[in-house]
Design a protein around this motif. Structure first.
Motif, short mmCIF file in Angstrom:
data_model
loop_
_atom_site.label_atom_id
_atom_site.label_comp_id
_atom_site.label_asym_id
_atom_site.label_seq_id
_atom_site.Cartn_x
_atom_site.Cartn_y
_atom_site.Cartn_z
N TYR A 1 3.74 9.02 0.72
CA TYR A 1 5.14 8.62 0.56
C TYR A 1 6.04 9.76 1.01
O TYR A 1 5.71 10.93 0.84
CB TYR A 1 5.44 8.31 -0.90
CG TYR A 1 4.96 6.95 -1.34
CD1 TYR A 1 5.79 5.84 -1.25
CD2 TYR A 1 3.68 6.77 -1.85
CE1 TYR A 1 5.36 4.58 -1.64
CE2 TYR A 1 3.24 5.51 -2.25
CZ TYR A 1 4.09 4.42 -2.14
OH TYR A 1 3.66 3.18 -2.53
N ALA B 1 9.83 6.84 -1.29
CA ALA B 1 9.79 7.21 -2.71
C ALA B 1 11.10 7.88 -3.10
O ALA B 1 11.61 8.70 -2.34
CB ALA B 1 8.63 8.15 -2.99
N LEU C 1 8.84 3.64 -6.12
CA LEU C 1 7.90 3.61 -5.00
C LEU C 1 7.96 2.27 -4.28
O LEU C 1 7.98 1.21 -4.93
CB LEU C 1 6.47 3.81 -5.52
CG LEU C 1 6.16 5.13 -6.23
CD1 LEU C 1 4.83 5.03 -6.96
CD2 LEU C 1 6.15 6.29 -5.25
#
Ligand SMILES: [Zn+2]
Length: 415
Positions: free
Chosen positions: A110, A115, A124
Protein backbone atom coordinates in the motif's frame (compact mmCIF):
# COMPACT_ATOMS: atom_id res chain seq x y z
CA UNK A 1 23.24 6.94 4.23
CA UNK A 2 19.69 5.72 4.50
CA UNK A 3 18.15 5.28 7.90
CA UNK A 4 15.27 2.93 7.80
CA UNK A 5 12.68 2.45 10.47
CA UNK A 6 10.32 -0.45 10.43
CA UNK A 7 7.26 -0.92 12.53
CA UNK A 8 4.94 -3.88 12.69
CA UNK A 9 1.44 -3.11 13.86
CA UNK A 10 -1.36 -5.58 14.33
CA UNK A 11 -4.76 -4.43 13.11
CA UNK A 12 -8.11 -5.49 14.53
CA UNK A 13 -10.40 -6.68 11.75
CA UNK A 14 -14.10 -7.56 11.88
CA UNK A 15 -15.30 -10.65 10.02
CA UNK A 16 -16.46 -8.50 7.13
CA UNK A 17 -13.17 -6.62 6.93
CA UNK A 18 -11.31 -9.91 7.11
CA UNK A 19 -13.27 -11.28 4.12
CA UNK A 20 -12.70 -8.09 2.17
CA UNK A 21 -8.94 -8.22 2.80
CA UNK A 22 -8.66 -11.90 1.86
CA UNK A 23 -10.61 -11.31 -1.36
CA UNK A 24 -8.43 -8.30 -2.15
CA UNK A 25 -5.27 -10.33 -1.56
CA UNK A 26 -6.58 -13.08 -3.83
CA UNK A 27 -7.04 -10.63 -6.71
CA UNK A 28 -3.75 -8.93 -5.94
CA UNK A 29 -1.93 -12.27 -6.21
CA UNK A 30 -3.82 -12.97 -9.42
CA UNK A 31 -2.45 -9.70 -10.88
CA UNK A 32 1.11 -10.43 -9.71
CA UNK A 33 1.05 -13.96 -11.14
CA UNK A 34 -0.51 -12.81 -14.42
CA UNK A 35 2.23 -10.19 -14.71
CA UNK A 36 4.97 -12.75 -14.00
CA UNK A 37 3.44 -15.00 -16.70
CA UNK A 38 3.51 -12.13 -19.15
CA UNK A 39 7.09 -11.10 -18.34
CA UNK A 40 8.69 -14.49 -18.07
CA UNK A 41 10.31 -16.55 -20.79
CA UNK A 42 11.90 -19.95 -20.20
CA UNK A 43 13.91 -19.61 -23.39
CA UNK A 44 16.30 -16.78 -22.55
CA UNK A 45 16.60 -13.89 -20.16
CA UNK A 46 16.76 -11.52 -23.11
CA UNK A 47 13.14 -12.50 -23.80
CA UNK A 48 12.00 -11.59 -20.28
CA UNK A 49 10.26 -8.25 -19.95
CA UNK A 50 11.64 -6.08 -17.17
CA UNK A 51 10.63 -2.56 -18.18
CA UNK A 52 8.06 -1.52 -15.59
CA UNK A 53 6.40 1.11 -17.72
CA UNK A 54 6.04 -1.11 -20.79
CA UNK A 55 4.63 -3.95 -18.75
CA UNK A 56 2.21 -1.61 -17.01
CA UNK A 57 1.06 -0.15 -20.33
CA UNK A 58 0.45 -3.64 -21.68
CA UNK A 59 -1.41 -5.10 -18.70
CA UNK A 60 -2.94 -2.36 -16.59
CA UNK A 61 -6.32 -1.87 -18.35
CA UNK A 62 -6.85 -5.59 -18.71
CA UNK A 63 -6.16 -6.27 -15.05
CA UNK A 64 -8.40 -3.39 -14.00
CA UNK A 65 -11.21 -4.95 -16.01
CA UNK A 66 -10.60 -8.47 -14.76
CA UNK A 67 -10.50 -7.49 -11.07
CA UNK A 68 -12.25 -5.16 -8.64
CA UNK A 69 -8.95 -3.78 -7.41
CA UNK A 70 -8.30 -0.09 -6.96
CA UNK A 71 -5.85 1.45 -9.48
CA UNK A 72 -2.86 1.71 -7.16
CA UNK A 73 -3.15 -1.91 -5.98
CA UNK A 74 -3.09 -3.14 -9.58
CA UNK A 75 0.02 -1.03 -10.18
CA UNK A 76 1.65 -2.29 -6.98
CA UNK A 77 1.02 -5.92 -7.98
CA UNK A 78 2.52 -5.31 -11.43
CA UNK A 79 5.50 -3.57 -9.87
CA UNK A 80 6.14 -6.39 -7.44
CA UNK A 81 6.06 -9.00 -10.20
CA UNK A 82 8.32 -7.01 -12.55
CA UNK A 83 10.85 -6.50 -9.75
CA UNK A 84 10.85 -10.22 -8.99
CA UNK A 85 11.39 -11.06 -12.66
CA UNK A 86 14.16 -8.47 -12.85
CA UNK A 87 15.95 -10.01 -9.86
CA UNK A 88 15.69 -13.45 -11.53
CA UNK A 89 17.11 -12.08 -14.78
CA UNK A 90 20.10 -10.64 -12.91
CA UNK A 91 20.86 -14.05 -11.42
CA UNK A 92 20.25 -15.79 -14.73
CA UNK A 93 22.82 -13.49 -16.38
CA UNK A 94 25.35 -14.76 -13.87
CA UNK A 95 24.58 -18.34 -14.82
CA UNK A 96 22.52 -19.21 -11.77
CA UNK A 97 19.54 -21.49 -12.03
CA UNK A 98 16.22 -19.61 -11.94
CA UNK A 99 12.54 -20.20 -12.53
CA UNK A 100 9.50 -18.01 -13.04
CA UNK A 101 8.53 -16.23 -9.82
CA UNK A 102 5.17 -17.19 -8.33
CA UNK A 103 3.22 -15.37 -5.63
CA UNK A 104 1.28 -17.20 -2.96
CA UNK A 105 1.72 -15.34 0.34
CA UNK A 106 -1.03 -12.87 1.15
CA UNK A 107 0.91 -9.62 1.25
CA UNK A 108 -0.09 -6.38 -0.44
CA UNK A 109 1.84 -3.16 -0.91
CA UNK A 110 0.00 0.00 0.00
CA UNK A 111 1.15 3.55 -0.52
CA UNK A 112 -0.30 6.94 0.40
CA UNK A 113 -2.96 6.65 -2.31
CA UNK A 114 -4.30 3.28 -1.26
CA UNK A 115 -3.85 3.63 2.51
CA UNK A 116 -4.65 6.59 4.75
CA UNK A 117 -3.40 6.74 8.31
CA UNK A 118 -5.40 8.17 11.18
CA UNK A 119 -4.46 8.39 14.82
CA UNK A 120 -5.92 5.04 15.83
CA UNK A 121 -6.87 3.39 12.59
CA UNK A 122 -5.89 2.97 8.98
CA UNK A 123 -8.10 3.17 5.91
CA UNK A 124 -7.24 0.53 3.31
CA UNK A 125 -8.50 0.15 -0.24
CA UNK A 126 -10.11 -3.25 -0.85
CA UNK A 127 -12.32 -4.85 -3.49
CA UNK A 128 -15.28 -3.96 -1.23
CA UNK A 129 -14.30 -0.30 -1.02
CA UNK A 130 -12.39 1.16 1.89
CA UNK A 131 -12.18 -0.65 5.22
CA UNK A 132 -10.96 1.05 8.38
CA UNK A 133 -9.52 -1.38 10.92
CA UNK A 134 -8.05 0.05 14.11
CA UNK A 135 -4.55 -0.54 15.43
CA UNK A 136 -4.07 -2.97 18.29
CA UNK A 137 -2.07 -0.89 20.78
CA UNK A 138 -2.04 -0.12 24.48
CA UNK A 139 -3.93 3.10 25.16
CA UNK A 140 -0.99 5.21 26.32
CA UNK A 141 1.41 4.56 23.46
CA UNK A 142 1.96 6.78 20.44
CA UNK A 143 0.11 5.44 17.43
CA UNK A 144 1.93 4.56 14.19
CA UNK A 145 0.37 7.69 12.73
CA UNK A 146 2.00 9.83 15.39
CA UNK A 147 5.31 8.00 15.39
CA UNK A 148 5.87 7.59 11.68
CA UNK A 149 3.48 9.41 9.41
CA UNK A 150 3.67 12.72 11.28
CA UNK A 151 7.43 12.59 11.81
CA UNK A 152 9.29 15.36 10.02
CA UNK A 153 12.58 13.49 9.97
CA UNK A 154 11.28 10.38 8.31
CA UNK A 155 9.59 10.06 5.01
CA UNK A 156 6.69 7.65 5.11
CA UNK A 157 7.05 5.51 2.03
CA UNK A 158 4.93 2.47 2.03
CA UNK A 159 3.29 -0.17 4.09
CA UNK A 160 2.80 -3.81 3.45
CA UNK A 161 -0.27 -5.61 4.68
CA UNK A 162 0.65 -9.14 5.62
CA UNK A 163 -1.62 -11.99 6.57
CA UNK A 164 0.05 -14.29 9.03
CA UNK A 165 -1.28 -17.83 8.61
CA UNK A 166 0.17 -19.03 11.92
CA UNK A 167 -1.64 -16.47 14.07
CA UNK A 168 -4.57 -15.87 11.66
CA UNK A 169 -3.99 -12.12 12.04
CA UNK A 170 -3.30 -9.20 9.76
CA UNK A 171 -0.21 -7.10 10.34
CA UNK A 172 0.79 -3.82 8.80
CA UNK A 173 4.51 -3.41 8.19
CA UNK A 174 5.35 0.27 8.00
CA UNK A 175 8.51 1.41 6.36
CA UNK A 176 9.96 4.89 6.64
CA UNK A 177 13.28 6.20 5.49
CA UNK A 178 15.51 9.13 6.32
CA UNK A 179 18.13 10.05 3.77
CA UNK A 180 21.32 12.00 4.46
CA UNK A 181 24.07 12.89 2.01
CA UNK A 182 26.33 10.14 0.71
CA UNK A 183 29.86 10.26 2.07
CA UNK A 184 31.47 7.34 0.33
CA UNK A 185 33.51 7.51 -2.82
CA UNK A 186 32.75 4.79 -5.30
CA UNK A 187 35.63 2.42 -5.85
CA UNK A 188 33.98 0.04 -8.28
CA UNK A 189 36.35 -2.68 -9.37
CA UNK A 190 34.49 -4.24 -12.25
CA UNK A 191 33.18 -7.80 -12.15
CA UNK A 192 34.00 -9.65 -8.98
CA UNK A 193 33.38 -13.37 -8.50
CA UNK A 194 31.32 -12.58 -5.45
CA UNK A 195 29.90 -9.48 -3.85
CA UNK A 196 29.28 -9.47 -0.12
CA UNK A 197 26.95 -7.45 2.08
CA UNK A 198 28.34 -6.97 5.61
CA UNK A 199 25.88 -6.79 8.53
CA UNK A 200 26.65 -5.47 12.01
CA UNK A 201 24.22 -6.41 14.78
CA UNK A 202 24.07 -4.25 17.87
CA UNK A 203 22.23 -2.45 20.61
CA UNK A 204 22.28 1.10 19.17
CA UNK A 205 20.90 -0.14 15.89
CA UNK A 206 19.51 -3.63 15.58
CA UNK A 207 21.25 -4.10 12.23
CA UNK A 208 23.43 -1.95 9.98
CA UNK A 209 24.53 -2.96 6.50
CA UNK A 210 27.77 -2.10 4.69
CA UNK A 211 25.55 -0.34 2.15
CA UNK A 212 24.70 2.18 4.87
CA UNK A 213 21.15 1.14 5.73
CA UNK A 214 20.22 1.22 9.40
CA UNK A 215 17.51 -0.92 10.95
CA UNK A 216 17.28 0.99 14.17
CA UNK A 217 14.97 -1.30 16.06
CA UNK A 218 13.89 1.44 18.48
CA UNK A 219 10.33 0.31 17.92
CA UNK A 220 11.37 -3.22 18.85
CA UNK A 221 12.99 -1.95 22.06
CA UNK A 222 9.96 0.15 22.88
CA UNK A 223 7.53 -2.73 22.58
CA UNK A 224 9.70 -5.19 24.42
CA UNK A 225 9.78 -2.73 27.34
CA UNK A 226 5.99 -2.24 27.15
CA UNK A 227 5.40 -6.00 27.24
CA UNK A 228 7.77 -6.31 30.18
CA UNK A 229 5.93 -3.61 32.09
CA UNK A 230 2.60 -5.31 31.57
CA UNK A 231 4.04 -8.68 32.53
CA UNK A 232 5.28 -7.14 35.76
CA UNK A 233 1.84 -5.73 36.56
CA UNK A 234 0.14 -9.08 36.02
CA UNK A 235 2.72 -10.94 38.08
CA UNK A 236 2.14 -8.58 41.01
CA UNK A 237 -1.59 -9.26 40.90
CA UNK A 238 -0.86 -12.97 41.30
CA UNK A 239 -4.44 -14.21 40.79
CA UNK A 240 -5.43 -17.24 38.71
CA UNK A 241 -6.96 -14.94 36.07
CA UNK A 242 -3.82 -12.83 35.98
CA UNK A 243 -1.76 -15.98 35.52
CA UNK A 244 -3.85 -17.00 32.51
CA UNK A 245 -3.65 -13.50 31.07
CA UNK A 246 0.11 -13.66 31.54
CA UNK A 247 0.34 -16.83 29.44
CA UNK A 248 -1.77 -15.23 26.72
CA UNK A 249 0.37 -12.13 26.77
CA UNK A 250 3.50 -14.26 26.49
CA UNK A 251 2.18 -15.93 23.35
CA UNK A 252 1.13 -12.64 21.81
CA UNK A 253 4.47 -11.09 22.60
CA UNK A 254 6.41 -13.92 21.06
CA UNK A 255 4.28 -13.83 17.90
CA UNK A 256 4.84 -10.10 17.68
CA UNK A 257 8.58 -10.31 18.19
CA UNK A 258 8.89 -13.06 15.57
CA UNK A 259 6.85 -11.03 13.13
CA UNK A 260 9.08 -8.03 13.67
CA UNK A 261 12.30 -9.98 13.12
CA UNK A 262 10.81 -11.69 10.05
CA UNK A 263 10.21 -8.25 8.57
CA UNK A 264 13.77 -7.11 9.22
CA UNK A 265 15.11 -10.43 7.88
CA UNK A 266 13.11 -9.97 4.66
CA UNK A 267 14.47 -6.45 4.31
CA UNK A 268 18.07 -7.60 4.82
CA UNK A 269 17.64 -10.16 2.04
CA UNK A 270 16.00 -7.49 -0.10
CA UNK A 271 18.97 -5.18 0.57
CA UNK A 272 21.34 -7.91 -0.65
CA UNK A 273 19.25 -8.42 -3.81
CA UNK A 274 18.92 -4.71 -4.51
CA UNK A 275 22.69 -4.34 -4.36
CA UNK A 276 23.35 -7.51 -6.31
CA UNK A 277 25.14 -9.30 -3.47
CA UNK A 278 25.76 -13.06 -3.46
CA UNK A 279 26.69 -13.32 0.19
CA UNK A 280 25.46 -11.82 3.44
CA UNK A 281 28.16 -11.82 6.13
CA UNK A 282 27.36 -11.68 9.85
CA UNK A 283 29.74 -11.88 12.74
CA UNK A 284 29.84 -15.09 14.71
CA UNK A 285 27.34 -14.83 17.57
CA UNK A 286 28.82 -17.43 19.90
CA UNK A 287 30.25 -14.97 22.44
CA UNK A 288 27.79 -12.17 21.76
CA UNK A 289 26.83 -11.81 25.46
CA UNK A 290 30.45 -11.23 26.44
CA UNK A 291 31.10 -8.81 23.60
CA UNK A 292 27.93 -6.79 24.17
CA UNK A 293 27.54 -6.59 27.95
CA UNK A 294 24.78 -3.96 27.60
CA UNK A 295 22.61 -6.16 25.41
CA UNK A 296 19.35 -7.21 27.01
CA UNK A 297 17.97 -10.73 26.58
CA UNK A 298 15.56 -9.49 23.93
CA UNK A 299 18.48 -8.09 21.92
CA UNK A 300 20.36 -11.38 22.02
CA UNK A 301 17.13 -13.18 21.14
CA UNK A 302 16.66 -10.82 18.18
CA UNK A 303 20.25 -11.31 16.91
CA UNK A 304 19.94 -15.08 16.96
CA UNK A 305 16.50 -15.10 15.31
CA UNK A 306 17.63 -12.61 12.68
CA UNK A 307 20.60 -14.79 11.76
CA UNK A 308 18.34 -17.86 11.76
CA UNK A 309 15.62 -16.28 9.57
CA UNK A 310 18.08 -14.73 7.11
CA UNK A 311 19.89 -18.09 6.93
CA UNK A 312 16.82 -19.81 5.57
CA UNK A 313 15.29 -16.92 3.60
CA UNK A 314 18.45 -15.83 1.73
CA UNK A 315 19.24 -19.20 0.06
CA UNK A 316 15.73 -19.17 -1.47
CA UNK A 317 16.99 -16.12 -3.39
CA UNK A 318 20.33 -17.80 -4.06
CA UNK A 319 22.16 -15.60 -1.59
CA UNK A 320 24.35 -17.44 0.91
CA UNK A 321 24.89 -16.51 4.54
CA UNK A 322 28.32 -16.63 6.17
CA UNK A 323 29.71 -15.82 9.59
CA UNK A 324 33.12 -14.32 10.33
CA UNK A 325 35.28 -14.03 13.43
CA UNK A 326 34.11 -10.99 15.37
CA UNK A 327 37.52 -9.92 16.79
CA UNK A 328 38.04 -6.15 16.72
CA UNK A 329 35.47 -5.47 14.00
CA UNK A 330 34.24 -2.52 16.07
CA UNK A 331 37.69 -1.08 16.87
CA UNK A 332 39.27 -1.36 13.48
CA UNK A 333 39.34 1.42 10.88
CA UNK A 334 37.45 0.22 7.81
CA UNK A 335 39.33 2.48 5.39
CA UNK A 336 41.07 0.05 3.06
CA UNK A 337 44.33 2.03 3.08
CA UNK A 338 44.40 2.20 6.89
CA UNK A 339 43.00 -0.66 8.96
CA UNK A 340 44.39 0.78 12.23
CA UNK A 341 42.91 -1.05 15.21
CA UNK A 342 42.63 0.53 18.66
CA UNK A 343 40.04 0.59 21.42
CA UNK A 344 40.19 4.42 21.49
CA UNK A 345 38.90 4.49 17.91
CA UNK A 346 35.40 3.87 19.15
CA UNK A 347 33.31 6.01 21.48
CA UNK A 348 29.75 4.70 21.68
CA UNK A 349 28.08 5.30 18.36
CA UNK A 350 30.97 7.38 17.05
CA UNK A 351 34.03 6.01 15.32
CA UNK A 352 37.11 8.14 14.78
CA UNK A 353 40.33 6.54 13.60
CA UNK A 354 43.24 7.71 15.81
CA UNK A 355 45.64 7.23 12.92
CA UNK A 356 43.97 8.50 9.73
CA UNK A 357 41.13 10.55 11.23
CA UNK A 358 38.33 8.67 9.43
CA UNK A 359 35.07 9.57 11.16
CA UNK A 360 31.93 7.54 10.68
CA UNK A 361 29.06 5.89 12.51
CA UNK A 362 30.59 3.07 14.58
CA UNK A 363 28.07 0.41 13.56
CA UNK A 364 28.47 1.23 9.89
CA UNK A 365 32.24 0.95 10.33
CA UNK A 366 31.64 -2.47 11.94
CA UNK A 367 29.41 -3.63 9.07
CA UNK A 368 32.11 -2.72 6.54
CA UNK A 369 34.75 -4.60 8.56
CA UNK A 370 32.59 -7.71 8.75
CA UNK A 371 32.09 -7.66 4.98
CA UNK A 372 35.78 -6.94 4.34
CA UNK A 373 36.85 -9.77 6.60
CA UNK A 374 34.74 -12.21 4.63
CA UNK A 375 35.92 -10.73 1.29
CA UNK A 376 39.61 -11.06 2.20
CA UNK A 377 39.35 -14.63 3.50
CA UNK A 378 37.33 -15.68 0.48
CA UNK A 379 39.65 -13.98 -2.01
CA UNK A 380 42.61 -15.84 -0.53
CA UNK A 381 40.71 -19.09 -0.56
CA UNK A 382 39.62 -18.66 -4.17
CA UNK A 383 43.12 -17.69 -5.26
CA UNK A 384 44.77 -20.67 -3.62
CA UNK A 385 42.23 -23.13 -4.97
CA UNK A 386 43.58 -25.38 -7.75
CA UNK A 387 40.71 -24.46 -10.07
CA UNK A 388 42.09 -23.18 -13.39
CA UNK A 389 41.58 -19.49 -14.00
CA UNK A 390 41.12 -18.81 -10.32
CA UNK A 391 44.16 -16.54 -10.28
CA UNK A 392 41.86 -13.57 -10.85
CA UNK A 393 39.39 -14.55 -8.18
CA UNK A 394 37.98 -11.49 -6.51
CA UNK A 395 35.46 -10.81 -3.80
CA UNK A 396 34.10 -7.32 -3.41
CA UNK A 397 32.32 -5.68 -0.52
CA UNK A 398 29.25 -3.66 -1.38
CA UNK A 399 29.35 -0.30 0.39
CA UNK A 400 27.28 2.83 0.30
CA UNK A 401 27.65 4.07 -3.28
CA UNK A 402 30.00 1.43 -4.70
CA UNK A 403 32.23 -1.51 -3.85
CA UNK A 404 35.53 -2.10 -2.13
CA UNK A 405 37.94 -4.86 -2.93
CA UNK A 406 38.96 -6.86 0.13
CA UNK A 407 42.47 -7.26 -1.26
CA UNK A 408 43.37 -3.60 -0.79
CA UNK A 409 43.24 -4.14 2.92
CA UNK A 410 46.54 -3.85 4.75
CA UNK A 411 47.13 -6.75 7.09
CA UNK A 412 47.43 -6.03 10.78
CA UNK A 413 48.60 -8.11 13.68
CA UNK A 414 46.00 -10.38 15.20
CA UNK A 415 43.65 -10.15 12.25
ZN1 LIG B 1 42.14 4.83 9.82
Amino acid sequence: MGVRRTAVVKIAVSDEQRDALHRTAEQYLYCANRTADYCWSDTSYTECKTNKREVRDALYSELREETDLQAQLVQAAIKRAVEAVKACVERWKKGQRVSQPTFTAETMDYDTRSATFYRNKVSLATVEGRVEPSFVLPADSPTPYERYVLSENYEFRESTLRYDVATDEFYLNLSTRRTDGDDEVSEDTGHPDQTVLGIDLGVNSLAVSSTGTFWQGDDYDHWCREFEKRRGEMQRRGTQAAHKALLRLGKREEAWRKQYIHTVANELVEEALTHDCDVIAFEDLTDIRERLPHAKWHHVWAFRRLLEYVSYKAPEQEVSVEQVEPNHTSQRCSRTDCGFTHENNRHGEHFECQKCGYEVNADYNGAKNIGLRYARKQTHRLRSSPKPGSGDAEVDLRINGGTLNGENHQPIAGD
